[in-house]
Design an enzyme around this catalytic site. Structure first.
Site, mmCIF file in Angstrom:
data_model
loop_
_atom_site.group_PDB
_atom_site.id
_atom_site.type_symbol
_atom_site.label_atom_id
_atom_site.label_comp_id
_atom_site.label_asym_id
_atom_site.label_seq_id
_atom_site.Cartn_x
_atom_site.Cartn_y
_atom_site.Cartn_z
ATOM 1 N N ARG A 137 0.832 -1.201 0.000
ATOM 2 C CA ARG A 137 0.000 0.000 0.000
ATOM 3 C C ARG A 137 0.870 1.256 0.000
ATOM 4 O O ARG A 137 1.533 1.562 0.981
ATOM 5 C CB ARG A 137 -0.939 0.025 1.211
ATOM 6 N N ASP A 188 -4.195 3.247 14.338
ATOM 7 C CA ASP A 188 -3.358 3.809 13.281
ATOM 8 C C ASP A 188 -3.895 5.188 12.947
ATOM 9 O O ASP A 188 -4.715 5.747 13.690
ATOM 10 C CB ASP A 188 -3.282 2.883 12.064
#
Length: 532
Positions: free
Chosen positions: A164, A445
């Site tokens: 990613r 996160d």
């Protein structure tokens, strides 16, 4: 160490050991080529986001696009997928840190999404060392020895790698081409693709990617065009790259089939990125006086608007022959508290069982200790089948479902405090170089930190932002709580034997972002400017 740079490129950052293996003249020429070809379009698309947000702030509500009706009603499928992507029942995620890469590959998961984005703090060292780590891992040369002498190596069987890069909104501030910053996403993709795509093909699995934070099919078209140029550049057939799009913005929900269509030669499906999705809902409708979400703890995948989004994603993917991937519960194993751990594991089991029964082909976990449990729940539904791409849903979803933002309550003082505590704790860790942080037995996160600060901002602004005891959430309340929660965070960090040097700055940034008149689009933008 000095590098040979292409004409027009500057790198304003230190070149550490082995960085020259990644920042080669040929790879940097490729970065510059993609930048010059596509940066104008990236800027146009970012400006289009700003203009659309202004219309939403003025009262416009999203709906299906009339100009793409023919795509939604057309008879088409995405290109066939390679065998390596047929079985993705359990995907594990984590940043591009060396030990974590090895543990994730060895976790028993079917697939591993390694992350230059939300679970990674994108300082210069992390980004380029992450490239070095992946270069070694793809060639099975990666190892790590910790301070106690324990050695980590890859097992014979490892997960399938997906990568990613950063989203469209993030720059790589250390690299300029013709005086302008390059896109963080293009930079991450270009380097990892240039060095590793052919090696991955030779080894039978790749190059595969995850694409974050898109808000429209035109943003997906930009990625597709980049893929076409990249494949031509190194001599790979069109369609070699496969990419899964994270549907983690409310606007992308209205264009799921169009996003699949734009990437149809390169699509590996969609993923329900739940935490950023919640943040996106708050961000997009922040000025709507009728909109107010309850605290994060009660916004589950089973509230109406989240359930409708998830089921619509399965429907869109399977209609078009693409995988539908479930998102990630933030729960993680809890050491030294069997009762709390049992409760967390039951939550994970429930989450994966629901996804499997709804038709998802797999789901995410944040910890190797959760892989087996998630596998069990998908096994119960799938049996020996690698996926359930053939499962079609006949439900119908649209604006009335996706914009039904309930519940609005409860909002409690404990909820306000938790948002402030998590926000400061995460920002402090991020500034110190860690983008994936266990806090209060949840894996946090950037997405969950975004929920924390955006909810505080919204509760202050919204007339509905009232606590269950009737008190209005206001700036004075938030300012009074911040130093109290900062002290608790520092005590927790100190008890873990870690430095608290970045936490005062984190609290200041959290306060500014939670109480500013103009809502900052992403936490990571000012944070990135604040870091080295």
């Amino acid at each position: 160490m000095t590098l040979k740079l292409p004409a027009g490129m500057q790198i304003n950052a230190p070149i550490e050991a082995r960085f020259d293996e990644i920042l080669t003249p040929e790879a940097l020429e490729f970065v510059a080529k993609l930048h010059r070809a596509f940066e104008p379009r990236r800027q146009e698309l970012l400006q289009a986001r700003v203009e659309r947000q202004a219309r939403i702030d003025a009262g416009e509500l999203p709906d299906f696009l009339p100009e793409t009706k023919h795509i939604r009603e057309g008879d088409w499928k995405v290109a066939p997928l390679p065998k390596a992507l047929e079985n993705r029942r359990v995907e594990i995620t984590g940043p591009v840190e060396r030990k974590m890469i090895i543990n994730a590959f060895n976790s028993g998961a079917d697939s591993y999404m390694t992350d230059f984005e939300d679970s990674n703090s994108p300082n210069w060292f992390n980004q380029i060392q992450g490239q070095v780590n992946l270069y070694d891992a793809i060639r099975r040369r990666i190892s790590f020895t910790n301070e106690k002498g324990k050695e980590y190596k890859l097992n014979d069987r490892i997960a399938t790698l997906q990568i990613r890069p950063r989203g469209w909104h993030l720059d790589e501030k250390h690299v300029l081409v013709d005086g302008a910053r390059v896109s963080g996403g293009i930079f991450d993709f270009a380097l990892v693709f240039f060095h590793n795509a052919k090696e991955q093909i030779a080894r039978g699995a790749g190059p595969f990617y995850y694409l974050p934070k898109m808000e429209s099919h035109l943003e997906a078209r930009l990625w597709n065009d980049i893929f076409v140029m990249a494949q031509e550049h190194i001599g790979l057939p069109k369609g070699t790259i496969k990419a899964t799009v994270l549907v983690e913005t409310i606007l992308a929900t209205f264009e799921m089939e169009e996003i699949l269509y734009e990437l149809r030669d390169h699509s590996a499906g969609l993923n329900a990125g739940r935490w950023d999705y919640i943040f996106s809902c708050i961000k997009k409708f922040k000025r709507n006086r009728d909109f107010c979400l309850a605290q994060r703890s009660v916004i589950t995948m089973e509230v109406p608007f989240m359930r409708a989004y998830a089921l619509a994603l399965v429907k869109a993917c399977h209609k078009r022959g693409a995988p539908a991937m479930g998102g990630m519960s933030a729960l993680i194993p809890i050491k030294n508290d069997p009762v709390a751990n049992d409760k967390a594991m039951a939550g994970i089991r429930h989450d994966k069982a629901r996804d499997a029964k709804d038709g998802f082909d797999g789901g995410w976990v944040a910890h190797p200790g959760l892989v087996g449990l998630a596998q069990e729940e998908f096994q119960k539904v799938l049996g020996d089948r690698p996926n359930q791409w053939d499962k079609q849903r006949d439900d119908s979803f649209g604006p009335k479902d996706w914009l039904n933002f309930q519940p609005e309550q409860p909002i409690t003082e404990a909820g306000v405090r938790n948002n402030i505590n998590v926000g400061i704790h995460y920002l402090g860790a991020w500034l110190a170089g860690n983008g994936c942080v266990p806090i209060h037995n949840l894996m946090e996160d950037a997405a969950t930190a975004e929920i924390s600060r955006s909810q505080i901002w919204q509760w202050v602004v919204s007339p509905k932002g009232k606590l269950d005891d009737g008190r209005k959430v206001d700036a004075a309340m938030v300012r009074a709580i911040i130093p109290q929660e900062l002290a608790k965070v520092k005590a927790t960090v100190t008890a873990a034997g870690e430095d608290t040097a970045t936490y005062d700055q984190a609290a200041k940034i959290f306060e500014e972002m939670s109480l500013s008149d103009n809502f900052p689009e992403f936490l990571t933008l000012p944070l990135y400017e604040a870091m080295a």
